[in-house]
Design a protein around this motif. Structure first.
Motif, short mmCIF file in Angstrom:
data_model
loop_
_atom_site.label_atom_id
_atom_site.label_comp_id
_atom_site.label_asym_id
_atom_site.label_seq_id
_atom_site.Cartn_x
_atom_site.Cartn_y
_atom_site.Cartn_z
N LEU A 195 0.85 -1.19 0.00
CA LEU A 195 0.00 0.00 0.00
C LEU A 195 0.88 1.24 0.00
N LEU A 196 0.50 2.24 -0.78
CA LEU A 196 1.29 3.45 -0.88
C LEU A 196 1.03 4.36 0.31
N ASP A 197 2.09 4.69 1.03
CA ASP A 197 2.04 5.64 2.13
C ASP A 197 2.32 7.04 1.57
N LEU A 198 2.28 8.04 2.43
CA LEU A 198 2.35 9.42 1.96
C LEU A 198 3.23 10.26 2.88
N TYR A 199 4.16 11.00 2.27
CA TYR A 199 4.95 11.99 3.00
C TYR A 199 4.67 13.35 2.38
N VAL A 200 4.36 14.33 3.24
CA VAL A 200 4.01 15.67 2.81
C VAL A 200 5.00 16.66 3.41
N THR A 201 5.73 17.38 2.55
CA THR A 201 6.61 18.43 3.06
C THR A 201 5.78 19.68 3.34
N ARG A 202 6.18 20.38 4.38
CA ARG A 202 5.47 21.62 4.75
C ARG A 202 6.50 22.74 4.84
N TYR A 203 6.06 23.94 4.47
CA TYR A 203 7.03 25.02 4.28
C TYR A 203 7.32 25.78 5.57
N LEU A 204 6.45 26.69 5.96
CA LEU A 204 6.73 27.52 7.14
C LEU A 204 5.43 28.08 7.69
N SER A 205 5.51 28.66 8.86
CA SER A 205 4.35 29.25 9.51
C SER A 205 4.27 30.72 9.09
N TYR A 206 3.47 30.96 8.07
CA TYR A 206 3.44 32.28 7.42
C TYR A 206 2.43 33.20 8.09
N GLU A 207 2.82 34.44 8.26
CA GLU A 207 1.93 35.49 8.77
C GLU A 207 1.79 36.57 7.70
N PRO A 208 0.62 36.67 7.04
CA PRO A 208 0.46 37.60 5.92
C PRO A 208 0.71 39.06 6.26
#
Length: 569
Positions: A195-208
């Motif tokens: 079964l294919l698992d998933l890895y998700v990269t996340r960037y940063l905690s952005y404050e507009p």
């Protein structure tokens, strides 16, 4: 619709779509410069009207500068590649994703005969209107068709392919709960359970509300360094398209600013590891320990920083054997005034920064690279480098840039580096044709054979609101083979398998994957250019979770062949 023939090692079977793939083409290519390798086929393919006009360009909302991505994949199983384009746009005057305005919807284009594309977004049900960033493809339920994961600035979305030309949004029941700023993602079988698992990269905690300024005091996109990084997410597939967030249990606890990711076996133990390009922070090399946990070994492997001990602005990642020594090397694109970096593997789990010695430094230092791929564009038997370029910091307006007033100072041309056959490279932008002569603010890059002629074509997304499709002409008349490594039990291509092809004069290695590059997903089939060779003597496959090889007999060239697990030696 024309018939497409796929050879399953000894037996030819017909599927629908594409065009006749059995005509052998044996004119030698050799190592040579190529004139006008890529031509712009965007208009010819029916995609030239697919332009998004960004609004509020001058408010320097940071996500506007970072995306989007796209996928080349066969969503309707007709044998040719379709396109999913992530839009990533705002409509209106606020900084929130639009939920009800059509121009911000992602788009799905189905390829029909003659390499023409038709917008089927509405019928397929995949017109997500969140703030789209990237896309990953993979068959999560082993039903034989390809599903979609869309990363967003905001809640991500998982689409299940229903096999009838439509998709269902199964995010609520899937266990996917990521609502941060996600970037690149990869489907891979971490635990070898099929079964294919998933890895998700996340960037940063952005404050507009945080605004950037350049040295002249003008508005600019803010620097990533002013925001904290976040921890990526790792999801284990439990079956029935249900995912469990196993991030903490797997030991993935370091915060970074992830933008690119690839799954590959870094130490040759048969287990897939993960390499993540971080923006301004040391890169991660999450190495499996055999018990479901990962440990970051980037520093000891030589993959954390460059040869000067400096963390760089990692964007996109490419993985492949550039020097023909039988193991995979890694390439990371970077910010202007930083060279892109090639990490050459010299033993299992050991890499060195070979950027300078292999000729990849000088021509990259004045451009900002994002999407990238190792690809044998001229079919001469070695892997070249394609790079999608575009600034995130205002520069001098380049001659040839005809974009809006806002985007013109960020426009750059893309780059091609040609392999000399021994792992050394030379910049050959003039040989790349339209791919490197167009000036855009390029981001995502995906690879696949659009026109069924055996050589890889290129799809590029641009932050300034359009996408470009480039037909590869460099391989015309060359020798080639495309291999589909298939697992009948899972009814899909074996993501993570390593395929080796032995021909008259060379051995070549490819990994079955859709990931790499930047925010994008490519055709998982393995492309082999054969140069002057006129036959393939043997095909070997190391299936996911194994350290042994299965052997398959040779085949004629100029065709797609499918090798099925368990039918070789």
């Amino acid at each position: 619709m024309l018939a497409r023939w796929v050879l399953i090692i000894g037996v030819a079977v017909s599927t629908t779509g594409g065009c006749d793939r059995n005509s052998s083409r044996v004119q030698p290519q050799g190592n040579r410069a190529v004139d006008a390798a890529f031509t712009d086929m965007t208009a010819e393919a029916g995609l030239s009207q697919s332009v998004i006009q960004p609004t509020n360009e001058g408010d320097f909302f940071m996500p506007d500068s970072m995306g989007p991505g796209a996928a080349l994949f066969d969503f309707d199983s007709d044998g040719d590649l379709d396109i999913y384009w992530v839009i990533g746009r705002r409509v209106g005057s606020n900084h929130e994703p639009s939920n009800n305005t059509h121009p911000s919807a992602n788009r799905l284009f189905r390829q029909d005969s003659g390499s023409k594309f038709v917008d089927v977004t509405r019928a397929a049900g995949v017109g997500h209107r969140g703030y789209g960033v990237g896309v990953a493809t993979g068959d999560i339920d082993n039903d034989g068709d390809v599903d979609l994961y869309v990363s967003n600035y905001g809640p991500d979305v998982l689409y299940r392919n229903d096999g009838d030309g439509t998709f269902s949004d199964i995010t609520p029941q899937s266990g996917i709960t990521d609502d941060e700023w996600s970037t690149s993602a990869v489907f891979f079988d971490a635990d070898a359970d099929g079964l294919l698992d998933l890895y998700v990269t996340r960037y940063l905690s952005y404050e507009p509300s945080v605004r950037g300024r350049d040295s002249a005091g003008r508005g600019e996109y803010p620097a990533p360094s002013v925001f904290p990084g976040v921890v990526d997410r790792f999801y284990v597939n439990r079956g029935d398209a249900i995912f469990e967030d196993a991030t903490d249990r797997a030991g993935i606890r370091l915060a970074g600013k992830g933008l690119g990711v690839v799954a590959t076996d870094l130490n040759d133990d048969g287990l897939p590891d993960l390499y993540i390009a971080n923006d301004g922070d040391p890169n991660f090399a999450w190495v499996q320990q055999g018990d479901g946990t990962f440990v970051d070994q980037a520093l000891e492997m030589g993959l954390s920083v460059n040869e000067f001990g400096k963390a760089e602005a990692g964007m996109g990642v490419a993985c492949g054997d550039v020097d023909g020594d039988g193991d995979d090397d890694l390439f990371v694109t970077h910010l202007v005034q930083e060279t892109n970096t090639l990490y050459r593997r010299h033993s299992p789990g050991r890499f060195e920064d070979a950027t300078m010695t292999l000729g990849l430094a000088g021509a990259s230092i004045d451009r900002t690279g994002f999407g990238t791929a190792f690809v044998d564009f001229d079919l001469d038997g070695d892997l070249d480098v394609l790079i999608a370029n575009g600034r995130v910091l205002r520069g001098t307006r380049r001659s040839g840039a005809t974009l809006s007033r806002h985007w013109a100072p960020y426009a750059e041309n893309n780059a091609l580096f040609i392999n000399d056959g021994a792992g050394g490279f030379s910049a050959q932008d003039s040989a790349a044709g339209a791919f490197a002569s167009d000036f855009d603010v390029s981001r995502g890059l995906a690879i696949g054979d659009i026109d069924a002629d055996g050589d890889p074509d290129v799809l590029v997304t641009n932050a300034n609101g359009n996408l470009k499709l480039y037909r590869n002409r460099a391989g015309d008349g060359g020798s080639w083979l495309i291999v589909e490594a298939f697992t009948p039990v899972q009814r899909r291509l074996a993501i993570g398998a390593i395929v080796e092809v032995r021909s008259n004069t060379r051995n070549q290695r490819r990994t079955v994957t859709t990931a790499g590059s930047y925010l994008s997903s490519s055709d998982p089939r393995c492309y082999f250019g054969l140069g002057s060779d006129d036959r393939v003597d043997e095909i070997r496959v190391r299936w996911p979770g194994s350290t042994t090889w299965e052997l398959f007999p040779g085949t004629a060239i100029g065709r797609v062949v499918r090798v099925e697990k368990g039918t070789g030696q």
